[in-house]
Design a protein around this motif. Structure first.
Motif, PDB file in Angstrom:
ATOM      1  N   LEU A  78       0.809  -1.215   0.000  1.00  0.00           N
ATOM      2  CA  LEU A  78       0.000   0.000   0.000  1.00  0.00           C
ATOM      3  C   LEU A  78       0.843   1.266   0.000  1.00  0.00           C
ATOM      4  CD1 LEU A  78       0.228   1.172   3.097  1.00  0.00           C
ATOM      5  CD2 LEU A  78      -1.562  -0.464   3.539  1.00  0.00           C
ATOM      6  N   ILE A  79       0.190   2.388  -0.285  1.00  0.00           N
ATOM      7  CA  ILE A  79       0.792   3.712  -0.170  1.00  0.00           C
ATOM      8  C   ILE A  79       0.820   4.072   1.315  1.00  0.00           C
ATOM      9  CG2 ILE A  79       0.583   6.149  -0.829  1.00  0.00           C
ATOM     10  CD1 ILE A  79       1.040   4.241  -3.206  1.00  0.00           C
ATOM     11  N   TYR A  80       1.981   4.458   1.825  1.00  0.00           N
ATOM     12  CA  TYR A  80       2.117   4.719   3.248  1.00  0.00           C
ATOM     13  C   TYR A  80       1.989   6.210   3.555  1.00  0.00           C
ATOM     14  CZ  TYR A  80       6.876   6.086   2.030  1.00  0.00           C
ATOM     15  OH  TYR A  80       7.957   6.696   1.464  1.00  0.00           O
ATOM     16  N   SER A  81       1.716   6.509   4.806  1.00  0.00           N
ATOM     17  CA  SER A  81       1.723   7.874   5.331  1.00  0.00           C
ATOM     18  C   SER A  81       2.848   7.987   6.341  1.00  0.00           C
ATOM     19  CB  SER A  81       0.395   8.201   6.026  1.00  0.00           C
ATOM     20  OG  SER A  81      -0.677   8.126   5.121  1.00  0.00           O
ATOM     21  N   ASN A  82       3.498   9.138   6.393  1.00  0.00           N
ATOM     22  CA  ASN A  82       4.555   9.359   7.379  1.00  0.00           C
ATOM     23  C   ASN A  82       3.976   9.376   8.793  1.00  0.00           C
ATOM     24  OD1 ASN A  82       6.584   9.565   5.453  1.00  0.00           O
ATOM     25  ND2 ASN A  82       6.272  11.762   5.203  1.00  0.00           N
ATOM     26  N   ASN A  83       4.826   9.039   9.769  1.00  0.00           N
ATOM     27  CA  ASN A  83       4.476   9.076  11.192  1.00  0.00           C
ATOM     28  C   ASN A  83       3.287   8.184  11.531  1.00  0.00           C
ATOM     29  OD1 ASN A  83       6.554  11.073  11.749  1.00  0.00           O
ATOM     30  ND2 ASN A  83       5.217  12.495  10.639  1.00  0.00           N
ATOM     31  N   THR A  84       3.181   7.067  10.822  1.00  0.00           N
ATOM     32  CA  THR A  84       2.140   6.076  11.067  1.00  0.00           C
ATOM     33  C   THR A  84       2.797   4.712  11.143  1.00  0.00           C
ATOM     34  OG1 THR A  84       0.524   7.380   9.818  1.00  0.00           O
ATOM     35  CG2 THR A  84       0.014   5.056  10.159  1.00  0.00           C
ATOM     36  N   PHE A  85       2.524   3.953  12.206  1.00  0.00           N
ATOM     37  CA  PHE A  85       3.090   2.619  12.310  1.00  0.00           C
ATOM     38  C   PHE A  85       2.356   1.649  11.399  1.00  0.00           C
ATOM     39  CE2 PHE A  85       5.312   3.743  16.267  1.00  0.00           C
ATOM     40  CZ  PHE A  85       6.499   3.045  16.060  1.00  0.00           C
ATOM     41  N   TYR A  86       3.133   0.805  10.715  1.00  0.00           N
ATOM     42  CA  TYR A  86       2.605  -0.277   9.891  1.00  0.00           C
ATOM     43  C   TYR A  86       3.194  -1.591  10.392  1.00  0.00           C
ATOM     44  CZ  TYR A  86       1.051   3.367   6.744  1.00  0.00           C
ATOM     45  OH  TYR A  86       0.432   4.476   6.213  1.00  0.00           O
ATOM     46  N   SER A  87       2.327  -2.577  10.578  1.00  0.00           N
ATOM     47  CA  SER A  87       2.760  -3.925  10.926  1.00  0.00           C
ATOM     48  C   SER A  87       3.031  -4.652   9.609  1.00  0.00           C
ATOM     49  CB  SER A  87       1.657  -4.633  11.718  1.00  0.00           C
ATOM     50  OG  SER A  87       2.001  -5.983  11.939  1.00  0.00           O
ATOM     51  N   ILE A  88       4.301  -4.975   9.354  1.00  0.00           N
ATOM     52  CA  ILE A  88       4.700  -5.533   8.063  1.00  0.00           C
ATOM     53  C   ILE A  88       5.302  -6.915   8.276  1.00  0.00           C
ATOM     54  CG2 ILE A  88       6.157  -5.217   6.022  1.00  0.00           C
ATOM     55  CD1 ILE A  88       6.127  -2.194   6.680  1.00  0.00           C
ATOM     56  N   CYS A  89       4.864  -7.881   7.469  1.00  0.00           N
ATOM     57  CA  CYS A  89       5.451  -9.221   7.464  1.00  0.00           C
ATOM     58  C   CYS A  89       5.842  -9.594   6.042  1.00  0.00           C
ATOM     59  CB  CYS A  89       4.469 -10.263   7.995  1.00  0.00           C
ATOM     60  SG  CYS A  89       4.270 -10.250   9.784  1.00  0.00           S
ATOM     61  N   SER A  90       7.083 -10.019   5.905  1.00  0.00           N
ATOM     62  CA  SER A  90       7.635 -10.513   4.652  1.00  0.00           C
ATOM     63  C   SER A  90       7.825 -12.016   4.828  1.00  0.00           C
ATOM     64  CB  SER A  90       8.968  -9.803   4.390  1.00  0.00           C
ATOM     65  OG  SER A  90       9.562 -10.243   3.211  1.00  0.00           O
ATOM     66  N   VAL A  91       7.159 -12.828   3.986  1.00  0.00           N
ATOM     67  CA  VAL A  91       7.121 -14.275   4.190  1.00  0.00           C
ATOM     68  C   VAL A  91       7.623 -15.002   2.943  1.00  0.00           C
ATOM     69  CG1 VAL A  91       5.636 -16.260   4.713  1.00  0.00           C
ATOM     70  CG2 VAL A  91       5.147 -14.028   5.745  1.00  0.00           C
ATOM     71  N   SER A  92       8.534 -15.948   3.133  1.00  0.00           N
ATOM     72  CA  SER A  92       9.037 -16.775   2.047  1.00  0.00           C
ATOM     73  C   SER A  92       8.643 -18.221   2.277  1.00  0.00           C
ATOM     74  CB  SER A  92      10.562 -16.663   1.956  1.00  0.00           C
ATOM     75  OG  SER A  92      11.060 -17.560   0.981  1.00  0.00           O
ATOM     76  N   SER A  93       8.138 -18.873   1.211  1.00  0.00           N
ATOM     77  CA  SER A  93       7.751 -20.286   1.272  1.00  0.00           C
ATOM     78  C   SER A  93       8.361 -21.020   0.089  1.00  0.00           C
ATOM     79  CB  SER A  93       6.222 -20.430   1.198  1.00  0.00           C
ATOM     80  OG  SER A  93       5.593 -19.684   2.204  1.00  0.00           O
ATOM     81  N   ALA A  94       9.048 -22.125   0.356  1.00  0.00           N
ATOM     82  CA  ALA A  94       9.671 -22.907  -0.720  1.00  0.00           C
ATOM     83  C   ALA A  94       8.595 -23.608  -1.542  1.00  0.00           C
ATOM     84  CB  ALA A  94      10.633 -23.926  -0.138  1.00  0.00           C
ATOM     85  N   LEU A  95       8.700 -23.470  -2.873  1.00  0.00           N
ATOM     86  CA  LEU A  95       7.796 -24.181  -3.781  1.00  0.00           C
ATOM     87  C   LEU A  95       8.432 -25.475  -4.270  1.00  0.00           C
ATOM     88  CD1 LEU A  95       6.527 -21.137  -5.866  1.00  0.00           C
ATOM     89  CD2 LEU A  95       5.399 -22.252  -3.933  1.00  0.00           C
ATOM     90  N   ASN A  96       9.762 -25.452  -4.454  1.00  0.00           N
ATOM     91  CA  ASN A  96      10.538 -26.642  -4.817  1.00  0.00           C
ATOM     92  C   ASN A  96      11.995 -26.366  -4.451  1.00  0.00           C
ATOM     93  OD1 ASN A  96      11.742 -25.206  -7.060  1.00  0.00           O
ATOM     94  ND2 ASN A  96       9.862 -25.610  -8.220  1.00  0.00           N
TER      95      ASN A  96
END
Length: 198
Positions: A78-96
């Motif tokens: 998403l488009i973020y706003s300054n001085n606002t907390f965002y809960s962010i998760c980056s997730v990797s899953s093996a396909l092969n």
């Protein structure tokens, strides 16, 4: 530190070095990020060199982005706003054996995913910077690195409660042994301060 537990980053020179993570294909990186404004891209979390994982705030598009692998594959949020907390998760899953799926969750909501080649770890592992002028300007709190791919239910629970001591029932079975490791850091010396505890 801002007095409430979040680390303050000046966007100029400070960051926290973390221990190098051994190459894995199933992992998750989550945290709370709030930028104070910037003129160039900022990296809130970065693991780099030949393979990579970034959580970034992109100045030209004002988007939250996660980046995986080598060659780099970007997943935009998403488009973020300054001085606002965002809960962010980056997730990797093996396909092969060679291909993985990288996903981006913001505030507990799935945004997008893309496939990438190779593992996504490197020889640099930092909070608040990765290279060049990518220093983070703002607050970062509650960074969590998991050696597995979190489910959407787990990510939503972390977003809604901010707690790690509660498990999603579908993720466990009777008799499971659950453990975690905590490594305290000291931003003043930009390194690990004390031993990790499991």
């Amino acid at each position: 530190v801002d007095g409430y537990g979040a680390y303050e980053f000046d966007g100029v020179s400070n960051y926290i070095n973390l221990p190098i993570i051994q190459p894995v294909n199933n992992f998750s990186i989550c945290g709370l990020f709030s930028t104070n404004g910037m003129s160039s891209d900022q990296v809130g979390y970065g693991s780099n060199t030949n393979n990579r994982t970034y959580i970034s705030f992109i100045a030209t598009t004002s988007q939250i982005r996660t980046t995986f692998g080598n060659p780099a594959v970007n997943v935009n949020g998403l488009i973020y706003s300054n001085n606002t907390f965002y809960s962010i998760c980056s997730v990797s899953s093996a396909l092969n054996d060679t291909t993985n799926n990288g996903s981006l969750y913001i505030n507990g909501i799935f945004y997008d995913s893309s496939t990438y080649i190779g593992d996504s770890t490197g020889t640099t592992n930092r909070i608040g910077h990765i290279s060049g002028t990518s220093y983070f300007n703002g607050l970062i709190d509650n960074v969590m690195i998991f050696n597995r791919s979190l489910s959407a239910d787990e990510i939503l629970l972390i977003n809604n409660t901010g707690r790690l001591d509660t498990l999603v029932s579908a993720e466990t079975e009777t008799g499971d042994n659950i453990s975690y490791t905590s490594c305290p850091t000291n931003p003043m010396n930009e390194g690990v301060d004390g031993e990790c505890v499991t």
